[in-house]
Write a protein that holds these residues in place. Sequence first.
Motif, mmCIF file in Angstrom:
data_model
loop_
_atom_site.group_PDB
_atom_site.id
_atom_site.type_symbol
_atom_site.label_atom_id
_atom_site.label_comp_id
_atom_site.label_asym_id
_atom_site.label_seq_id
_atom_site.Cartn_x
_atom_site.Cartn_y
_atom_site.Cartn_z
ATOM 1 N N ASN A 4 0.858 -1.181 0.000
ATOM 2 C CA ASN A 4 0.000 0.000 0.000
ATOM 3 C C ASN A 4 0.902 1.241 0.000
ATOM 4 O O ASN A 4 1.687 1.440 0.933
ATOM 5 C CB ASN A 4 -0.898 -0.008 1.240
ATOM 6 C CG ASN A 4 -1.787 1.212 1.322
ATOM 7 O OD1 ASN A 4 -1.332 2.348 1.266
ATOM 8 N ND2 ASN A 4 -3.084 0.970 1.465
ATOM 9 N N PRO A 5 0.846 2.084 -1.045
ATOM 10 C CA PRO A 5 1.771 3.222 -1.143
ATOM 11 C C PRO A 5 1.754 4.152 0.068
ATOM 12 O O PRO A 5 2.806 4.675 0.467
ATOM 13 C CB PRO A 5 1.311 3.941 -2.414
ATOM 14 C CG PRO A 5 0.715 2.862 -3.246
ATOM 15 C CD PRO A 5 0.024 1.957 -2.258
ATOM 16 N N HIS A 6 0.573 4.355 0.671
ATOM 17 C CA HIS A 6 0.507 5.208 1.866
ATOM 18 C C HIS A 6 1.300 4.581 3.018
ATOM 19 O O HIS A 6 2.092 5.267 3.685
ATOM 20 C CB HIS A 6 -0.945 5.422 2.283
ATOM 21 C CG HIS A 6 -1.097 6.185 3.567
ATOM 22 N ND1 HIS A 6 -0.847 7.543 3.663
ATOM 23 C CD2 HIS A 6 -1.450 5.755 4.826
ATOM 24 C CE1 HIS A 6 -1.042 7.929 4.926
ATOM 25 N NE2 HIS A 6 -1.406 6.864 5.638
ATOM 26 N N TYR A 36 5.046 4.855 2.325
ATOM 27 C CA TYR A 36 5.608 6.185 2.580
ATOM 28 C C TYR A 36 5.761 6.430 4.080
ATOM 29 O O TYR A 36 6.788 6.964 4.530
ATOM 30 C CB TYR A 36 4.716 7.257 1.957
ATOM 31 C CG TYR A 36 5.316 8.638 2.049
ATOM 32 C CD1 TYR A 36 6.369 9.024 1.231
ATOM 33 C CD2 TYR A 36 4.836 9.554 2.988
ATOM 34 C CE1 TYR A 36 6.925 10.281 1.331
ATOM 35 C CE2 TYR A 36 5.383 10.815 3.106
ATOM 36 C CZ TYR A 36 6.437 11.179 2.269
ATOM 37 O OH TYR A 36 7.005 12.428 2.380
ATOM 38 N N GLU A 93 -5.057 0.185 -11.033
ATOM 39 C CA GLU A 93 -4.158 1.184 -11.615
ATOM 40 C C GLU A 93 -3.541 0.681 -12.913
ATOM 41 O O GLU A 93 -3.287 1.451 -13.835
ATOM 42 C CB GLU A 93 -3.055 1.541 -10.611
ATOM 43 C CG GLU A 93 -3.553 2.360 -9.434
ATOM 44 C CD GLU A 93 -2.484 2.545 -8.372
ATOM 45 O OE1 GLU A 93 -2.489 3.594 -7.708
ATOM 46 O OE2 GLU A 93 -1.643 1.635 -8.200
ATOM 47 N N LYS A 116 -5.855 7.357 -14.371
ATOM 48 C CA LYS A 116 -5.653 7.766 -12.984
ATOM 49 C C LYS A 116 -4.170 7.673 -12.622
ATOM 50 O O LYS A 116 -3.462 6.791 -13.110
ATOM 51 C CB LYS A 116 -6.475 6.873 -12.046
ATOM 52 C CG LYS A 116 -7.982 7.047 -12.191
ATOM 53 C CD LYS A 116 -8.722 6.192 -11.167
ATOM 54 C CE LYS A 116 -10.224 6.391 -11.289
ATOM 55 N NZ LYS A 116 -10.970 5.560 -10.294
ATOM 56 N N ARG A 146 -0.239 5.738 -7.545
ATOM 57 C CA ARG A 146 0.164 6.343 -6.271
ATOM 58 C C ARG A 146 1.627 6.091 -5.928
ATOM 59 O O ARG A 146 2.287 6.919 -5.307
ATOM 60 C CB ARG A 146 -0.738 5.834 -5.150
ATOM 61 C CG ARG A 146 -2.180 6.322 -5.259
ATOM 62 C CD ARG A 146 -2.999 5.806 -4.105
ATOM 63 N NE ARG A 146 -3.060 4.354 -4.121
ATOM 64 C CZ ARG A 146 -3.385 3.622 -3.048
ATOM 65 N NH1 ARG A 146 -3.655 4.211 -1.900
ATOM 66 N NH2 ARG A 146 -3.434 2.311 -3.134
ATOM 67 N N GLY A 171 3.878 8.797 -7.031
ATOM 68 C CA GLY A 171 3.831 9.974 -6.176
ATOM 69 C C GLY A 171 4.733 9.817 -4.966
ATOM 70 O O GLY A 171 5.414 10.769 -4.546
#
Length: 429
Positions: free
Chosen positions: A69-71, A74, A103, A109, A112, A115
Motif C-alpha cells: 500500500n503506497p501510503h 511512505y 491502476e 488515474k 500512487r 507519487g
Amino acid sequence: MKIKRNRYLNKLISRMNNGLIKVITGIRRSGKSYLLFNLFYDYLINSGVPAENVITIPLDDEDYARYCNPHELYEYIKNKIEDKGGKLYIFIDEAQYAITKEEMKNRDKPIRLYGVLNGLLRKKNIDVYITGSNSKFLSSDILTEFRGRGDEIHILPLSFSEYYPATDKDKYDAWQDYLYYGGLPHILAETNGEMKSTYLSRLHKEIYLKDICERYNLRDEQGMEALMKIVASAVGSLTNAKKISDTFVSNGNNTLSVPTISGYLTYLTESFIVEKAERYDIKGRKYISTPSKYYYTDLGLRNALLNFRQFEETHLMENAIYNELIYRGYNVDVGVVETRENVDNKKIYKQLEVDFVANQGSKRYYIQSAFALPNKEKIEQEQASLVRIPDSFKKIMVVNGNPPVWRNENGITIMGIFEFLLNEGSLEL
C-alpha cells in the motif's frame, strides 16, 4: 557462491547520488535483488555508509506485504529516515507489487507509487533505488510519470562471461550447459540436470505464466502458454501475429484472434521474457514493421517451455549472440539487404538477411551467426548479405567453437563463439 556482476554494479556506482530514481528492471529471478541487496549493499557498507542508513524494503516478502500500500510504504520510510543524518539509501524490491490491478487497467488515474517516489526525490539527503519485473509500469514510465527523473538499469540473466567463471567446468562443457539450462543465477546452485530442469519448469508455471495472467487479467492461461511455445519454437525465424494465428488454426485452434495474439506478444516483451528484434532495411535506411524476430531472454526458460525437446544448437547460439549484444548495451535489429540478380535475362529482386545490426552511438557492426563453415560454398552462403552492404562498418561472422580469429579476402572478420562471448573487446578484433 558470489557471482560477479561488475558491469551492472559499476552502472549503479556511477549513478550514485545523481538526483534520479535508479530503476533496475529485468525478468524475475535474473538477479536484480542480488545486485541491489548484496553486491551494491556491500559496496556501500565497504565505502563507509552506516548500515542503518540503508533502508531495504522487499515488497515480495510476506513480512513487508502491508507496504504494498503506497501510503503505508511512505509512512514506513518516513519513520525510518526520521532523525537520521548523512546520506540515506532507499532500496525497494519488486516495486510493481505496490501498483494495484485497477491502476494497471486504468492509466487515466495517477499511480500512487510514483507519487511516493517523486516525494522521496524532493528530500536532498535520499538516494532511491527500485527493482521491478514489468516494463510497462516501470521502464516505460521513467520519462513520463517520473518526469525525467528516472534512470533505468536493465539487467539480464547471467551472460556466458559471468556464468562460466562460476562453474567448475571447462568452457566447452559450460557452454553446453549454458545453452541447455540458461543463465538464471540459481541454476548454478542446482547440482544435477534433473534438478535444473525441474527448477526451470516450475518457474515457468508458477512464476512467469502466473505473473502474466494475473498482471493482465488473462483468463486463457492455456492460450498464452501455447503462444509462448510457438514463439519459443520460432527463435531465429521471422514471425508476426498473423503467422502465429495461422499456426493456431492449422493445429485446430482458432480461439485466439490476431489482435489478441498481438497483445499477448506485447505482454511477453513487457515482462522481459522475450525481446523483439525489428527488421531494418540497410540500403533503404528504414525499418520494416513486420514480420520480426523474438529471442528468449533466458535459454533455459525457452527450453523448459518446450520440455527440453527442441535443442537446435544453431538457433540457440544465435539467441545467445543476440543476448550478448543486448548485455553489452547495443541496440540490435535484424538487417535486410535487397539485391537484384539477372536470372534468364530477368531481374529478380531478393532480400538477404543479416542476423544482427548492432548500434551503439556512432558504432555499428553487422554480425552473422554461422554455426559452421565447413567449405567454401557455406562461407559464400553465409557472407552473401554482408558483402552486399554498401558501407564500411565492420562485418563479423561468429562460428561455433574456438578457432583463431582471421579476416577473409572480403574484409569479414571470422571468430569463434568463445572469443566473441568471453573477450570484452571482441568486436574490435
